[in-house]
Design a protein around this motif. Structure first.
Motif, PDB file in Angstrom:
ATOM      1  N   TYR A  38     -43.000  -7.767 -60.148  1.00 33.07           N
ATOM      2  CA  TYR A  38     -43.504  -7.134 -58.902  1.00 33.07           C
ATOM      3  C   TYR A  38     -42.651  -6.876 -57.742  1.00 33.07           C
ATOM      4  O   TYR A  38     -41.875  -7.713 -57.276  1.00 33.07           O
ATOM      5  N   PRO A  39     -42.661  -5.608 -57.194  1.00 36.20           N
ATOM      6  CA  PRO A  39     -41.910  -5.735 -55.677  1.00 36.20           C
ATOM      7  C   PRO A  39     -42.829  -6.083 -54.614  1.00 36.20           C
ATOM      8  O   PRO A  39     -44.011  -6.326 -54.824  1.00 36.20           O
ATOM      9  N   PRO A  40     -42.402  -6.659 -53.737  1.00 36.54           N
ATOM     10  CA  PRO A  40     -40.985  -6.119 -53.212  1.00 36.54           C
ATOM     11  C   PRO A  40     -39.946  -7.385 -53.701  1.00 36.54           C
ATOM     12  O   PRO A  40     -38.905  -7.266 -53.559  1.00 36.54           O
ATOM     13  N   GLN A  41     -40.419  -8.339 -53.981  1.00 40.20           N
ATOM     14  CA  GLN A  41     -39.476  -9.539 -54.675  1.00 40.20           C
ATOM     15  C   GLN A  41     -38.522  -9.059 -55.710  1.00 40.20           C
ATOM     16  O   GLN A  41     -37.447  -9.547 -55.688  1.00 40.20           O
ATOM     17  N   SER A  42     -38.963  -8.329 -56.711  1.00 40.99           N
ATOM     18  CA  SER A  42     -37.919  -8.036 -57.622  1.00 40.99           C
ATOM     19  C   SER A  42     -36.723  -7.067 -57.053  1.00 40.99           C
ATOM     20  O   SER A  42     -35.798  -7.253 -57.612  1.00 40.99           O
ATOM     21  N   VAL A  43     -36.845  -6.323 -56.025  1.00 41.41           N
ATOM     22  CA  VAL A  43     -35.636  -5.575 -55.631  1.00 41.41           C
ATOM     23  C   VAL A  43     -34.833  -6.291 -54.398  1.00 41.41           C
ATOM     24  O   VAL A  43     -33.966  -5.843 -53.600  1.00 41.41           O
ATOM     25  N   LEU A  44     -35.278  -7.484 -53.849  1.00 42.32           N
ATOM     26  CA  LEU A  44     -34.763  -8.126 -52.833  1.00 42.32           C
ATOM     27  C   LEU A  44     -33.524  -8.934 -53.124  1.00 42.32           C
ATOM     28  O   LEU A  44     -33.303  -9.302 -54.233  1.00 42.32           O
ATOM     29  N   SER A  45     -32.822  -9.091 -52.121  1.00 43.30           N
ATOM     30  CA  SER A  45     -31.441  -9.999 -52.594  1.00 43.30           C
ATOM     31  C   SER A  45     -31.691 -11.378 -52.958  1.00 43.30           C
ATOM     32  O   SER A  45     -30.883 -12.062 -53.505  1.00 43.30           O
ATOM     33  N   GLY A  46     -32.723 -12.012 -52.507  1.00 42.15           N
ATOM     34  CA  GLY A  46     -33.064 -13.336 -52.867  1.00 42.15           C
ATOM     35  C   GLY A  46     -33.573 -13.552 -54.275  1.00 42.15           C
ATOM     36  O   GLY A  46     -33.200 -14.741 -54.799  1.00 42.15           O
ATOM     37  N   THR A  47     -33.589 -12.500 -55.232  1.00 43.31           N
ATOM     38  CA  THR A  47     -34.065 -12.728 -56.419  1.00 43.31           C
ATOM     39  C   THR A  47     -32.751 -12.289 -57.239  1.00 43.31           C
ATOM     40  O   THR A  47     -32.023 -11.147 -56.864  1.00 43.31           O
ATOM     41  N   PRO A  48     -32.231 -13.126 -58.236  1.00 40.26           N
ATOM     42  CA  PRO A  48     -31.196 -12.691 -58.816  1.00 40.26           C
ATOM     43  C   PRO A  48     -31.229 -11.336 -59.472  1.00 40.26           C
ATOM     44  O   PRO A  48     -32.075 -10.832 -59.974  1.00 40.26           O
ATOM     45  N   GLY A  49     -30.267 -10.445 -59.285  1.00 38.17           N
ATOM     46  CA  GLY A  49     -30.321  -9.143 -59.666  1.00 38.17           C
ATOM     47  C   GLY A  49     -30.995  -8.030 -58.896  1.00 38.17           C
ATOM     48  O   GLY A  49     -31.103  -7.011 -59.177  1.00 38.17           O
ATOM     49  N   GLY A  50     -31.415  -8.652 -57.983  1.00 38.08           N
ATOM     50  CA  GLY A  50     -32.367  -7.736 -57.074  1.00 38.08           C
ATOM     51  C   GLY A  50     -31.463  -6.660 -56.413  1.00 38.08           C
ATOM     52  O   GLY A  50     -31.985  -5.488 -56.300  1.00 38.08           O
ATOM     53  N   GLN A  51     -30.428  -7.187 -55.910  1.00 36.88           N
ATOM     54  CA  GLN A  51     -29.575  -6.223 -55.173  1.00 36.88           C
ATOM     55  C   GLN A  51     -28.350  -5.966 -55.913  1.00 36.88           C
ATOM     56  O   GLN A  51     -27.531  -5.107 -55.509  1.00 36.88           O
ATOM     57  N   ASP A  52     -28.356  -6.390 -57.282  1.00 35.44           N
ATOM     58  CA  ASP A  52     -27.062  -6.286 -58.131  1.00 35.44           C
ATOM     59  C   ASP A  52     -27.489  -5.105 -59.088  1.00 35.44           C
ATOM     60  O   ASP A  52     -28.631  -4.294 -59.199  1.00 35.44           O
ATOM     61  N   TRP A  53     -26.933  -5.425 -60.537  1.00 33.02           N
ATOM     62  CA  TRP A  53     -27.309  -4.548 -61.469  1.00 33.02           C
ATOM     63  C   TRP A  53     -28.541  -4.945 -62.374  1.00 33.02           C
ATOM     64  O   TRP A  53     -29.111  -4.320 -63.054  1.00 33.02           O
ATOM     65  N   GLY A  54     -28.852  -6.202 -62.099  1.00 31.91           N
ATOM     66  CA  GLY A  54     -29.792  -6.659 -63.112  1.00 31.91           C
ATOM     67  C   GLY A  54     -31.177  -5.904 -63.074  1.00 31.91           C
ATOM     68  O   GLY A  54     -31.595  -5.339 -64.248  1.00 31.91           O
ATOM     69  N   ILE A  55     -31.803  -5.595 -61.918  1.00 28.44           N
ATOM     70  CA  ILE A  55     -33.083  -4.879 -62.091  1.00 28.44           C
ATOM     71  C   ILE A  55     -32.611  -3.480 -62.358  1.00 28.44           C
ATOM     72  O   ILE A  55     -33.861  -2.976 -63.027  1.00 28.44           O
ATOM     73  N   LEU A  56     -31.641  -2.747 -61.967  1.00 26.73           N
ATOM     74  CA  LEU A  56     -31.533  -1.192 -62.435  1.00 26.73           C
ATOM     75  C   LEU A  56     -31.499  -1.400 -63.766  1.00 26.73           C
ATOM     76  O   LEU A  56     -31.973  -0.315 -64.437  1.00 26.73           O
ATOM     77  N   LEU A  57     -30.808  -1.990 -64.448  1.00 23.65           N
ATOM     78  CA  LEU A  57     -30.816  -2.042 -66.102  1.00 23.65           C
ATOM     79  C   LEU A  57     -32.287  -2.223 -66.600  1.00 23.65           C
ATOM     80  O   LEU A  57     -32.326  -1.597 -67.498  1.00 23.65           O
ATOM     81  N   MET A  58     -32.949  -3.268 -66.052  1.00 25.57           N
ATOM     82  CA  MET A  58     -34.107  -3.534 -66.671  1.00 25.57           C
ATOM     83  C   MET A  58     -34.938  -2.361 -66.507  1.00 25.57           C
ATOM     84  O   MET A  58     -35.584  -2.029 -67.542  1.00 25.57           O
ATOM     85  N   LEU A  59     -35.009  -1.699 -65.308  1.00 27.58           N
ATOM     86  CA  LEU A  59     -35.909  -0.374 -65.269  1.00 27.58           C
ATOM     87  C   LEU A  59     -35.320   0.839 -65.865  1.00 27.58           C
ATOM     88  O   LEU A  59     -36.108   1.400 -66.739  1.00 27.58           O
ATOM     89  N   SER A  60     -34.099   0.898 -66.099  1.00 30.54           N
ATOM     90  CA  SER A  60     -33.608   1.986 -66.931  1.00 30.54           C
ATOM     91  C   SER A  60     -34.055   1.768 -68.306  1.00 30.54           C
ATOM     92  O   SER A  60     -34.394   2.481 -69.239  1.00 30.54           O
ATOM     93  N   SER A  61     -33.870   0.296 -68.836  1.00 29.96           N
ATOM     94  CA  SER A  61     -34.029  -0.005 -70.326  1.00 29.96           C
ATOM     95  C   SER A  61     -35.574   0.366 -70.609  1.00 29.96           C
ATOM     96  O   SER A  61     -35.647   0.977 -71.780  1.00 29.96           O
ATOM     97  N   LEU A  62     -36.484   0.028 -69.653  1.00 34.53           N
ATOM     98  CA  LEU A  62     -37.909   0.297 -69.926  1.00 34.53           C
ATOM     99  C   LEU A  62     -38.073   1.932 -69.797  1.00 34.53           C
ATOM    100  O   LEU A  62     -38.830   2.404 -70.584  1.00 34.53           O
TER     101      LEU A  62
END
Lengths: 473, 235
Positions: A38-62
């Motif tokens: 769920y955004p906004p939580q998933s792409v904010l800096s408080g969430t692990p990977g939110g402002q790093d590679w984590g979420i980008l890799l997750m979305l690209s993988s999907l």
């Protein structure tokens, strides 16, 4: 029909998995957004990977996965439509094939919703658009986003997410029908009703998605509509359960491992389905939505039940794939530990949920409304989860050991009617049939036909006058 | 999600129509057939690849209708300012429509086996579609230069994302049509195979033209009145 696309689909799928797994090694670690993202939580800096590679890799993988799936899905659908053996009308297909076929059609229509959501979220995260991102202050700084709608994401996500439940369940429904019919030596009760129920469930499952969103703040009138459709979809599902039970009734039940897993599925599915009826109602869902009750419901109905079918299917078809039977003793250890263990894990969660224990927390700490007994129960659940996990090692060992030391199975150890058991070689050679393709003369469930010399008649066997006449009368 | 539900209703109607012809009410347990007359699939089936394309177009349709649903849902919020439609889009629309028409011409030439006319028709269709893509990119640059950048406003974001996605689909079509054109120029032509390829390219091209027209109507704002009407009917 499209072997190249099918193979490509597999390799793209593998690529998607590798991208996903790469998240564990990326700077900032894997995404901490959970599986709903769920955004906004998933792409904010408080969430692990939110402002790093984590979420980008997750979305690209999907995104990569959905592209790959579409190729494989096209192959499945067109193969069922155009590649059937001569004489195999739709109404002679085994329910396994019906289940996979219908689920694939659903997936082809539902996955684009996840694709759209992932692409739009990638834009929000990388290019500063505001599809989903509302105006937000993060760590004291005002972000550039504004006006976006997190609910829009939830709509897209669950428009995929709810059909996905049935994309998992329909093949399981189909497989379990075949397991029960074969191992109870009886034709499936109400074959036509089973087919229609599969199709009706598929259609209805596209109009129930917002029952995942009762607490999202959407229009309450929607809640009423979606509660109604959710309860309606229980009707064809219940028809299927009745038909499985009626297939068993007065059958020649063989308590083989596939049958045991099928029986465990029925019990577990009914169990999880009934709590689904609770949660489908808005007034019941609102207090229970964020508690362990939902975890219990979800894991019973969509986690444990289909996985039991997958195990049953592996025990059923392993002899055809390898030519050897899986070891029975190891299988029984695996079965009883998994079945009873899964109940020990997920059944207590209903009580925890009714106590109000919230989900999504890995530790509750000192909370006044959670009694100490809940903590004891949590410890019990953890221990049982470890035990069930260990039982899967037994299963994996069995898979490998039986490949070399298993009892020779022969071509048709379960004395089943469907085509795959009639191949000239076991395991089947490339192309399965050699030069001559089989011709289908009858439906997939001719078990214990009166007057027949054996208690099953393969689909490839033409009708002799005598048998036909006795069946007709 | 109304647009998506509408689209799914159409797909559902097609599936229902097809299933109606599949004897779903037959009683298979009563009809074991003797050796000579194995029933079903007696007539030669339609080419699998054609059915495959139909199914694929269904998926593409679902993709765009979901984006359009999202477009309308996002539009309801107050920070939405419409964006002007560049004139160039009219030219692009004309290019894409002519490209589709050229492929239709190629299809009819292929059906009558006139290879001499087929080749220029295919090349024309190919070039016009490529020009459309170039025109779309030019429109992007104009808009960017005029200050309508991607992240400025949701209307802009949707414009770029939808035209981009549509452009990618056109690009995919170009690759396949290009391969068909190369095959049409080859020395050893298999006419039946070529006819099928041209057929499928034409179908895809028409479909993408229809998608573009809908998107164009969306950006120009003509669809809004229609949507308002629907919204009133629904509420």
């Amino acid at each position: 029909m499209f072997p190249y696309a099918n193979m490509l689909s597999y390799w793209i799928y593998l690529l998607a998995v590798l991208i996903l797994a790469a998240g564990f090694f990326a700077p900032g670690g894997p995404t901490g957004a959970g599986w709903t993202l769920y955004p906004p939580q998933s792409v904010l800096s408080g969430t692990p990977g939110g402002q790093d590679w984590g979420i980008l890799l997750m979305l690209s993988s999907l995104i990569v996965f959905i592209i790959g799936f579409t190729m494989g899905g096209l192959n499945y659908v067109v193969t069922v439509l155009q590649g059937r053996a001569r004489g195999m009308t739709l109404m002679r297909m085994p329910l396994t094939v019906w289940g996979i076929f219908t689920a694939t059609v659903m997936a082809l229509l539902a996955f684009p919703a996840l694709f759209v959501a992932c692409v739009m979220m990638l834009f929000d995260r990388l290019l500063g658009t505001s599809f989903f991102m509302p105006a937000i202050v993060e760590m004291g700084t005002q972000l550039q986003h504004g006006g976006g709608s997190p609910i829009l994401f939830q709509h897209l996500f669950w428009f995929f997410g709810h059909p996905e439940v049935y994309i998992v369940a329909l093949p399981a429904f189909g497989i379990v029908s075949d397991l029960i019919s074969t191992h109870a030596r009886k034709n499936i009760f109400g074959y036509r009703m089973m087919v229609w129920a599969i199709v009706i469930i598929a259609a209805l499952s596209f109009v129930v998605w917002a029952h995942h969103m009762y607490v999202s703040g959407m229009n309450p009138a929607f809640g009423f509509f979606f509660a109604t459709t959710t309860l309606i979809i229980a009707v064809p599902t219940a028809i299927k359960v009745y038909n499985w039970v009626l297939t068993l009734w007065r059958g020649d039940i063989h308590l083989t491992l596939p049958m045991l897993f099928a029986l465990a599925f029925i019990v577990t599915f009914v169990n999880g389905g009934l709590t689904g009826l609770f949660l489908g109602n808005v007034v019941v869902d609102v207090p229970l939505s964020d508690t362990m009750f939902v975890v219990a419901h979800f894991h019973m109905v969509m986690g444990v039940a289909p996985i039991l079918v997958v195990f049953g299917a592996i025990y059923h078809w392993y002899p055809k794939v390898t030519g050897r039977m899986l070891n029975d003793v190891l299988g029984h250890i695996h079965y009883w530990t998994t079945f009873l263990g899964a109940y020990a894990i997920f059944f207590p969660m209903h009580y925890l949920g009714l106590l109000g224990v919230p989900r999504r927390y890995y530790e509750i700490g000192e909370t006044s409304f959670v009694p100490p007994s809940a903590h004891t129960l949590n410890i019990f659940i953890t221990v049982m989860a470890l035990v069930v996990g260990a039982a899967q090692v037994v299963f994996l060992f069995n898979l490998v050991w039986s490949l070399f030391r298993g009892r020779e199975a022969g071509g048709n150890p379960w004395r089943a009617t469907t085509l795959e058991w009639q191949t000239p070689q076991t395991p089947p050679a490339h192309g399965n049939w050699g030069k001559d393709l089989p011709i289908v003369y009858r439906w997939a469930y001719d078990y214990s036909v009166p007057g027949a010399p054996e208690d099953f008649i393969p689909q490839t066997q033409p009708a002799t006058d005598r048998v036909t006449r006795e069946v007709m009368t | 999600m109304n647009v998506t539900l509408l689209f799914l209703a159409v797909i559902g109607a097609i599936i229902a129509w097809w299933m109606a012809g599949q004897r779903l009410t037959s009683k298979p347990w009563l009809e074991a057939s003797p050796v000579q007359t194995a029933t079903g699939l007696e007539d030669p089936p339609a080419p699998a690849i054609k059915i495959g394309l139909y199914v694929f177009l269904g998926v593409v349709g679902a993709l765009f209708s979901l984006f359009i649903s999202a477009y309308f849902m996002r539009m309801a919020s107050s920070d939405w300012w419409g964006m002007p439609v560049p004139r160039l889009l009219w030219v692009n629309t004309a290019l894409l429509a002519t490209s589709s028409a050229a492929l239709q011409w190629a299809k009819s030439e292929a059906r009558h086996g006139r290879m001499g006319n087929l080749r220029p028709a295919l090349v024309a269709g190919l070039l016009l579609a490529a020009l459309f893509l170039a025109g779309q990119i030019e429109a992007w640059r104009d808009l960017n230069a005029a200050g309508y950048v991607l992240a400025d406003n949701p209307a802009n974001s949707f414009f770029y994302i939808l035209t981009g996605l549509h452009g990618l689909h056109i690009l995919g079509g170009l690759v396949v049509t290009g391969r068909t054109t190369v095959r049409a120029f080859a020395a050893d032509i298999a006419p039946a195979r070529l006819r099928l390829s041209v057929d499928l390219c034409t179908l895809y091209s028409h479909f993408m033209l229809a998608v573009w027209l809908i998107l164009f109507a969306l950006f120009a704002g003509w669809a809004n009145d229609f949507v308002d009407l629907c919204r009133q009917l629904l509420s």
